[in-house]
Design a protein around this motif. Structure first.
Motif, PDB file in Angstrom:
ATOM      1  N   THR A 528       2.675  -1.336  -0.983  1.00  0.00           N
ATOM      2  CA  THR A 528       3.702  -2.279  -1.520  1.00  0.00           C
ATOM      3  C   THR A 528       3.634  -3.562  -0.919  1.00  0.00           C
ATOM      4  N   HIS A 529       4.246  -4.756  -1.435  1.00  0.00           N
ATOM      5  CA  HIS A 529       3.945  -5.911  -0.926  1.00  0.00           C
ATOM      6  C   HIS A 529       5.193  -6.067   0.051  1.00  0.00           C
ATOM      7  N   ASP A 570      12.308  -3.512   4.013  1.00  0.00           N
ATOM      8  CA  ASP A 570      11.884  -4.608   3.816  1.00  0.00           C
ATOM      9  C   ASP A 570      10.851  -5.047   4.739  1.00  0.00           C
ATOM     10  N   LEU A 571       9.508  -4.961   4.177  1.00  0.00           N
ATOM     11  CA  LEU A 571       8.149  -5.085   4.846  1.00  0.00           C
ATOM     12  C   LEU A 571       7.451  -6.591   4.898  1.00  0.00           C
ATOM     13  N   SER A 591       6.683  12.457   7.724  1.00  0.00           N
ATOM     14  CA  SER A 591       6.070  11.048   7.970  1.00  0.00           C
ATOM     15  C   SER A 591       5.273  10.645   6.744  1.00  0.00           C
ATOM     16  N   PHE A 592       5.133   9.319   6.457  1.00  0.00           N
ATOM     17  CA  PHE A 592       4.548   8.784   5.584  1.00  0.00           C
ATOM     18  C   PHE A 592       3.592   7.545   6.154  1.00  0.00           C
ATOM     19  N   LYS A 593       2.459   7.591   5.594  1.00  0.00           N
ATOM     20  CA  LYS A 593       1.255   6.506   5.677  1.00  0.00           C
ATOM     21  C   LYS A 593       1.638   5.492   4.942  1.00  0.00           C
ATOM     22  N   ILE A 594       1.978   4.467   5.105  1.00  0.00           N
ATOM     23  CA  ILE A 594       2.358   3.126   4.261  1.00  0.00           C
ATOM     24  C   ILE A 594       1.451   2.083   4.410  1.00  0.00           C
ATOM     25  N   ILE A 595       0.972   1.612   3.118  1.00  0.00           N
ATOM     26  CA  ILE A 595       0.182   0.585   2.909  1.00  0.00           C
ATOM     27  C   ILE A 595       0.913  -0.931   2.613  1.00  0.00           C
ATOM     28  N   LYS A 596       0.691  -1.881   3.385  1.00  0.00           N
ATOM     29  CA  LYS A 596       1.177  -3.021   3.228  1.00  0.00           C
ATOM     30  C   LYS A 596       0.174  -4.215   2.665  1.00  0.00           C
ATOM     31  N   ASP A 597       0.144  -4.299   1.407  1.00  0.00           N
ATOM     32  CA  ASP A 597      -0.689  -5.235   0.790  1.00  0.00           C
ATOM     33  C   ASP A 597      -0.331  -6.713   0.643  1.00  0.00           C
TER      34      ASP A 597
END
Length: 597
Positions: A528-529, A570-571, A591-597
């Protein structure tokens, strides 16, 4: 020149064999976990600080007849009746890994009429041993190793987990127990008693005993096989303080098809506390050692670095091999694999050791705060992996469940990990993935060099699991590994890389409209952005339901309550990178591994 040419030819042949035969590779990787501790994961038992719940554990078969595997878990420092007298818990499981109910067995509960002494540590070792008294209900073995009342108890259970009857085998020292199957073909599961404190060969050199029991649940001393520096054919190799035997052993079967049986035994304080695992080959009739092989840092294929420094509890080193269990063939090469740990290394590291038929390590993957893809958030003093046991297909969907013990502070925690089988489908020809977003890479395209560690195929697939990558490029020649999202397209590789698609890529995007199954929680879009949405099918919330966001290094960034089925996070203010989102809902942590791109 001839030698160099031969090596190039060998590599070329290997690549072509790999290319022609590995059209689909099924790998087991991280799926999810359930944290079972006091008032979490469905476990309601009123544990006290210092009970050491999960000091040992095992699958115990289907005790209550509901079709789901149940567990036996030791709490060796429980104070029922006397300080540190000990207790065990029967956990009746749901197939999602949560606890349906439990039954405590101690001096005061569960119908156990034995009088234990203070510091008896009943429950130090536990094992599921099948139906010993032939009444249709699985039974358990429990050890109490403390001096003054040392014993191995064979406990025959009722379907509600209470004690129907028990047999006390005196003078059996076992700081850990392992059920190893029916070696002597008498219809009863045999047991290994681990005694890392044995002084034969020097103080705390360690020993194990293979125990055979008769139809009356009594140990037959004349048939016991003692293995230490002076018995059982073990011979030289151990030193004082090695603590050979550890807390569990793993019977692996005949790995090399030579007629002997391979058993893995830890010696967790060897090599200055780094720890080691001994692969013993046992004669199939006498069960004496006919050969052995040692696995530790830099030896027989294990290449990870183990720590040697002082630990907060007064020990030193990593304690590699403290516990272990056989987990089946997780990488599809026909050889059973081994799970172990280094519970004193940082927060405690778990390891999957992928074995070769010659008993050496082919490769390994780690399970900890940063590696493994489970999204664990472990306390710095967690001692994760201090005990390990194999459950099997608890959910009935082809996944594999494995228990890891941990828990800072001494109360005790059980982490039930699910690993799922996923196909990595090889694309025709020598190709690589191009375009799209790179989720992980150890390769610099500009310099055409590795910018990180060379990875094995198994380690690369774990990176694809960890990042939820739709596509993976791997090159067996140099160990490059590139994981990309589903926007990537195929391009020809002039360097003989191979492109794979990941069958288990979730594909959950913000415009995906899905009907959630009961008790399901998902997050999207990921990567997610800015905005991340958490959606859960759970509809009734309490004050204990909440969210936590952690950095990949385990630093808590924020926490918030959870009181709706759709929650936006909101990231946008956070930098690019990996994050862990923990959703605590109805006593279950996801648990979730989140990718902030």
């Amino acid at each position: 020149m001839k030698t160099i040419y031969s090596r190039i030819l060998t590599i070329s042949i290997f690549i072509n064999v790999f290319f022609l035969n590995a059209q689909v590779s099924t790998q087991y990787g991280p799926d999810s976990f359930v944290k079972i501790e006091n008032n979490s994961g469905g476990f309601m038992a009123g544990l006290d600080s210092g009970d050491r719940f999960s000091r040992d554990h095992d699958q115990a078969g289907d005790i209550n007849g509901d079709g789901i595997i149940d567990l036996v878990v030791g709490a060796r420092s429980d104070d029922d009746g006397a300080t540190d007298a000990g207790a065990v818990y029967i956990l009746f499981m749901n197939n999602d890994g949560t606890v349906q109910s439990n039954q405590k067995i101690s001096m005061l509960q569960g119908g156990f009429t034995e009088t234990l002494s203070a510091s008896n540590f009943f429950g130090y070792g536990v094992a599921g041993i099948g139906d010993y008294d032939n009444d249709g209900v699985p039974d358990i073995a429990v050890s109490a190793p403390a001096s003054g009342n040392r014993a191995l108890y064979i406990i025959h259970l009722n379907t509600n987990g209470t004690v129907k009857s028990y047999v006390k085998n005196i003078n059996i020292i076992a700081q850990g127990l392992s059920a190893i199957g029916d070696l002597n073909n008498d219809g009863r599961i045999d047991i290994v008693a681990c005694d890392p404190g044995s002084d034969v060969g020097g103080t705390n050199t360690g020993a194990i005993s293979i125990l055979f029991l008769n139809s009356s649940s009594q140990v037959m001393p004349a048939q016991t096989v003692l293995i230490d520096p002076s018995n059982g054919g073990l011979g030289t190799g151990l030193n004082a303080g090695d603590q050979f035997g550890g807390r569990e052993v793993a019977m692996l079967g005949d790995l090399d098809n030579d007629g002997t049986l391979e058993m893995a035994v830890g010696a967790f304080m060897s090599d200055g506390g780094k720890g080691a695992i001994w692969m013993l080959s046992l004669d199939s009739t006498t069960f004496n050692v006919v050969s052995k092989l040692k696995i530790t840092e830099g030896l027989n294929g294990f290449t990870d670095t183990l720590t040697t420094g002082a630990n907060p509890n007064g020990t030193s080193g990593a304690s590699f091999g403290h516990s272990l269990c056989k987990v089946g063939d997780l990488n599809g090469d026909g050889v059973p694999d081994l799970m172990t740990g280094a519970n004193q290394q940082n927060e405690g590291w778990g390891y999957i050791l992928y074995l070769n038929a010659d008993k050496t390590v082919k490769t390994f993957t780690r399970i900890n705060n940063l590696d493994g893809g489970f999204g664990l958030v472990l306390d710095p003093q967690e001692r994760f992996s201090r005990s390990i046991s194999f459950i099997g297909d608890l959910r009935g969907d082809g996944t594999v469940a494995v228990n890891y013990g941990g828990g800072a502070g001494g109360t005790g925690t059980l982490y039930l990990l699910f690993l799922k089988p996923c196909d990595f489908n090889q694309q025709p020809g020598f190709n690589r993935w191009s375009g799209g977003n790179i989720l992980f890479s150890n390769w610099n395209h500009g310099s055409q060099m590795l910018n990180g560690d060379s990875l094995t195929f198994e380690q690369c697939t774990f990176k694809a699991f960890e990042t939820d990558a739709a596509n993976m490029t791997y090159n067996v020649n140099d160990g490059r590994c590139i994981c990309m999202d589903d926007n990537a397209t195929l391009a020809v590789s002039t360097e003989q890389s191979i492109a794979y698609t990941n069958q288990c890529f979730s594909g959950i995007l913000s415009n995906d409209l899905q009907e959630l199954t009961p008790n399901q929680t998902v997050v999207y879009p990921n990567p997610t952005h800015s905005l991340l949405t958490l959606e859960t099918s759970h509809s009734t919330f309490t004050d204990s339901d909440h969210l936590e966001l952690y950095s990949i290094l385990g630093k808590k960034l924020y926490t918030s309550s959870l009181n709706a089925q759709l929650t936006s996070i909101d990231l946008s203010s956070y930098p690019q990178g990996l994050y862990m989102l923990m959703a605590h809902i109805n006593g279950v942590t996801t648990s979730f591994k989140i990718i902030k791109d």
